[in-house]
Design a protein around this motif. Structure first.
Motif, PDB file in Angstrom:
ATOM      1  N   UNK A  50       0.875  -1.180   0.000  1.00  0.00           N
ATOM      2  CA  UNK A  50       0.000   0.000   0.000  1.00  0.00           C
ATOM      3  C   UNK A  50       0.911   1.229   0.000  1.00  0.00           C
ATOM      4  N   UNK A  51       0.671   2.123  -0.938  1.00  0.00           N
ATOM      5  CA  UNK A  51       1.575   3.239  -1.203  1.00  0.00           C
ATOM      6  C   UNK A  51       1.498   4.305  -0.106  1.00  0.00           C
ATOM      7  N   UNK A  52       2.674   4.738   0.347  1.00  0.00           N
ATOM      8  CA  UNK A  52       2.811   5.736   1.410  1.00  0.00           C
ATOM      9  C   UNK A  52       2.630   7.154   0.838  1.00  0.00           C
ATOM     10  N   UNK A  53       1.637   7.866   1.326  1.00  0.00           N
ATOM     11  CA  UNK A  53       1.340   9.197   0.795  1.00  0.00           C
ATOM     12  C   UNK A  53       2.509  10.158   0.972  1.00  0.00           C
ATOM     13  N   UNK A 279      -2.273   0.059  -8.130  1.00  0.00           N
ATOM     14  CA  UNK A 279      -3.076   0.750  -9.135  1.00  0.00           C
ATOM     15  C   UNK A 279      -2.345   2.011  -9.595  1.00  0.00           C
ATOM     16  N   UNK A 280      -2.748   2.563 -10.726  1.00  0.00           N
ATOM     17  CA  UNK A 280      -2.123   3.819 -11.165  1.00  0.00           C
ATOM     18  C   UNK A 280      -2.326   4.918 -10.122  1.00  0.00           C
ATOM     19  N   UNK A 281      -1.357   5.819 -10.039  1.00  0.00           N
ATOM     20  CA  UNK A 281      -1.420   6.903  -9.061  1.00  0.00           C
ATOM     21  C   UNK A 281      -1.871   8.180  -9.787  1.00  0.00           C
ATOM     22  N   UNK A 282      -2.970   8.718  -9.339  1.00  0.00           N
ATOM     23  CA  UNK A 282      -3.498   9.943  -9.951  1.00  0.00           C
ATOM     24  C   UNK A 282      -3.266  11.113  -9.005  1.00  0.00           C
TER      25      UNK A 282
ATOM     26  N   UNK B  54      -3.510  -0.933 -15.490  1.00  0.00           N
ATOM     27  CA  UNK B  54      -4.165  -1.901 -14.618  1.00  0.00           C
ATOM     28  C   UNK B  54      -5.608  -2.082 -15.085  1.00  0.00           C
ATOM     29  N   UNK B  56      -8.256  -2.762 -13.459  1.00  0.00           N
ATOM     30  CA  UNK B  56      -9.291  -2.269 -12.546  1.00  0.00           C
ATOM     31  C   UNK B  56      -9.536  -0.788 -12.798  1.00  0.00           C
ATOM     32  N   UNK B  58      -9.880   1.929 -11.288  1.00  0.00           N
ATOM     33  CA  UNK B  58      -9.760   2.570  -9.982  1.00  0.00           C
ATOM     34  C   UNK B  58      -8.360   3.154  -9.853  1.00  0.00           C
ATOM     35  N   UNK B  59      -8.144   4.016  -8.879  1.00  0.00           N
ATOM     36  CA  UNK B  59      -6.795   4.556  -8.686  1.00  0.00           C
ATOM     37  C   UNK B  59      -6.247   4.113  -7.332  1.00  0.00           C
ATOM     38  N   UNK B  60      -4.926   4.250  -7.192  1.00  0.00           N
ATOM     39  CA  UNK B  60      -4.238   3.788  -6.005  1.00  0.00           C
ATOM     40  C   UNK B  60      -4.692   4.552  -4.761  1.00  0.00           C
ATOM     41  N   UNK B  61      -4.996   3.788  -3.720  1.00  0.00           N
ATOM     42  CA  UNK B  61      -5.321   4.382  -2.432  1.00  0.00           C
ATOM     43  C   UNK B  61      -4.001   4.675  -1.710  1.00  0.00           C
ATOM     44  N   UNK B  62      -3.954   5.744  -0.941  1.00  0.00           N
ATOM     45  CA  UNK B  62      -2.711   6.102  -0.269  1.00  0.00           C
ATOM     46  C   UNK B  62      -2.827   5.836   1.231  1.00  0.00           C
TER      47      UNK B  62
END
Lengths: 475, 95
Positions: A50-53, A279-282, B54, B56, B58-62
């Protein structure tokens, strides 16, 4: 033949987050082995990253600081290779859609000339663990505390033309990342590591020569030495009729040489593919603007302000603005003394000499900015001469006390009292009738002799300006 | 597109997979047929289609930057084949 050196640098900066880029394990330096390596860092089956903000924020912050395009749609990729300090068998990195795109930094050489160096990109990735090759029953020990630590890999254009420029570029990157607080920049602890791509070509040739990548150059000093050695090696090789082969070389600081690394597997066959676990990062505009609003005054802006606000030379301004601590110290001295140029000199010459000698950072200076400012006040209000100030400064370095205490204690007060100086002058004139006669007879050069005698009589404490004026009248 | 024997052996080496000599022709055929399918897909005109990172939508949750994992070294190392002084031990690797 005259050769031109072409260098591109890849700088890995450890981002100063509390936790790993993809897990909630601590990144604190110096913990006991494997106590900060959780299931995700160990690549345990069933775990997901899980990506660190905060890692994202720091990467964006760096991008804004070098005036780069921010990748608003970025994505992670897998780089596949096997090594025991990489438990998953792949590193999560960014290949096609990095977080930071093209940017640039301005570097300054010792002679004050400046140059723009392009940054191709900067991308986020995870660090690997550490292998310890000391003898563990003939085995290798693995510490995975560092595995998963967020790194920003900053890739420069091949714009660098000498080892000295490479050092200047590295120092600039160091200055920026520590200024904006995205990294502690501690090179001894590996917070900034550098690989250098080095090639040579005949001067005037457009095409690049074959390059070698030098790994493991992790201090400003080593970068310069490693590159110079590699350049000499390539020139000697070509001039002997050989050719440079593209390869990875390791810099050995002890032997002061680069040597070929045995190639791990088929070169560069990392079989990148999009990371399916992320997932892609927006990133939207408001996020970028929020990060921008948190940026402090950057080194280049501070340098420009030091020049316009304080009238400092470009070189002095650049040196004083190179680190937050130095800039803060200088501004505190200048604010106390109201003499920015004199403050710059004292910080860059006298104080720097003391700090260099004891290898002390300016944040731990034995002389406080307040006290140094006060010393300069005592010079400008004629309490002490510049020469006496150096003696006072030495006292301040010794015990950290304030200048007034030392002036008092050492009896260093400058004498500007005209009657006291007049008395000394009268004595000097009376004791040197021969010289007085010659001076009055036209031997002007002797004036310096009288000044010297009066200063000696006052034990160096007479105000030289007052001595000059009174001597002229009396002779 | 078809792969030859040496390419399959190289892929196996990169993936650290030990494959039996007699199975190689079977892998050559199977992997080549996958690439044939890729060839077929590449015939489709995808100009104007944004590449998908990807599937899905959706976008990456932080995640907030807070420490949530505590030290579980003993737990993890209880299943490791060899450890010493807190380190995982592996066959000697020298670069």
């Amino acid at each position: 033949m005259e050769w031109e050196t072409v260098i591109g640098l890849e700088v890995h900066v450890q981002l100063s987050t509390n936790t790993k880029i993809f897990s909630g394990a601590s990144t604190r330096f110096g913990a006991a082995p494997n106590t900060q390596a959780c299931g995700i860092d160990l690549g345990m089956p069933g775990t997901l990253p899980v990506f660190n903000e905060n890692a994202l924020r720091k990467a964006v912050s760096f991008g804004l600081a070098i005036d780069a395009n921010i990748g608003q749609h970025s994505a992670f990729d897998r780089k596949n290779y096997f090594y025991p300090d990489l438990p998953k068998g792949y590193q999560i990195t960014q290949m096609d859609h990095p977080i930071v795109g093209k940017g640039q930094v301005e570097i300054m050489m010792d002679d004050g000339t400046t140059k723009l160096v392009g940054v191709t990109r900067a991308h986020l990735e995870e660090d690997a663990g550490k292998s310890l090759h000391e003898d563990f029953h003939g085995m290798t020990g693995i510490d995975l505390n560092r595995a998963g630590t967020p790194l920003l890999e900053i890739v420069s254009e091949p714009d660098i033309r000498s080892a000295k420029e490479a050092v200047a570029y590295l120092k600039k990157i160091h200055s920026i990342v520590t200024y904006i607080g995205v990294s502690d920049g501690n090179m001894a602890e590996g917070s900034m590591r550098c690989d250098a791509n080095v090639s040579i070509r005949p001067k005037g040739q457009k095409e690049f020569g074959m390059r070698c990548e030098i790994k493991n150059v992790n201090s400003f000093r080593f970068v310069e030495r490693a590159i110079n050695h590699e350049v000499e090696r390539q020139i000697a090789l070509i001039e002997d009729g050989g050719t440079v082969v593209q390869e990875t070389r390791l810099y050995d600081a002890e032997l002061d040489e680069t040597r070929s690394m045995r190639s791990k597997e088929v070169a560069n066959d990392y079989r990148y593919f999009p990371e399916p676990d992320l997932l892609p990062v927006e990133i939207d505009d408001s996020y970028i603007e929020a990060v921008r609003s948190e940026l402090p005054e950057l080194p280049d802006a501070k340098k420009a302000r030091f020049q316009s606000e304080y009238g400092l030379s470009e070189y002095d301004a650049a040196v004083l603005a190179s680190t937050q601590d130095m800039a803060y110290f200088f501004e505190a001295v200048a604010s106390k003394s109201q003499e920015p140029k004199l403050s710059a000199n004292w910080v860059m010459v006298e104080l720097a000499a003391v700090l260099n000698k004891s290898n002390t950072p300016i944040s731990e200076s034995p002389v406080s900015a307040e006290n140094l400012g006060q010393l300069i006040v005592r010079i400008t209000d004629n309490t002490i001469s510049s020469k006496m100030a150096k003696a006072v400064f030495e006292g301040m370095v010794e015990d950290g006390s304030d200048p007034d205490t030392i002036i008092e204690k050492k009896g260093l007060k400058q004498v500007s009292d005209t009657s006291a100086i007049e008395a000394m002058i009268d004595e000097v004139i009376a004791n040197n009738p021969g010289q007085v006669e010659q001076y009055r007879g036209g031997k002007d050069k002797l004036f310096g002799f009288f000044v010297g005698q009066v200063m000696k009589a006052s034990k160096g404490q007479a105000n030289p300006g007052v001595v000059n004026d009174l001597l002229k009248k009396k002779l | 597109m078809s792969l030859d024997r040496s390419e399959v052996e190289n892929i196996a080496m990169l993936a650290r997979l030990k494959i039996d000599e007699q199975d190689v022709p079977r892998y050559v055929d199977a992997l080549s047929s996958i690439l044939d399918l890729v060839d077929e897909m590449q015939a489709i005109d995808t100009s104007g289609v944004t590449p998908l990172a990807n599937p899905l939508d959706s976008v990456q949750r932080l995640r907030a930057d807070n420490v949530t994992e505590d030290n579980q070294r003993e737990h993890f190392q209880s299943i490791a084949p060899a450890t010493d002084a807190g380190l995982y031990l592996v066959p000697k690797v020298i670069e």
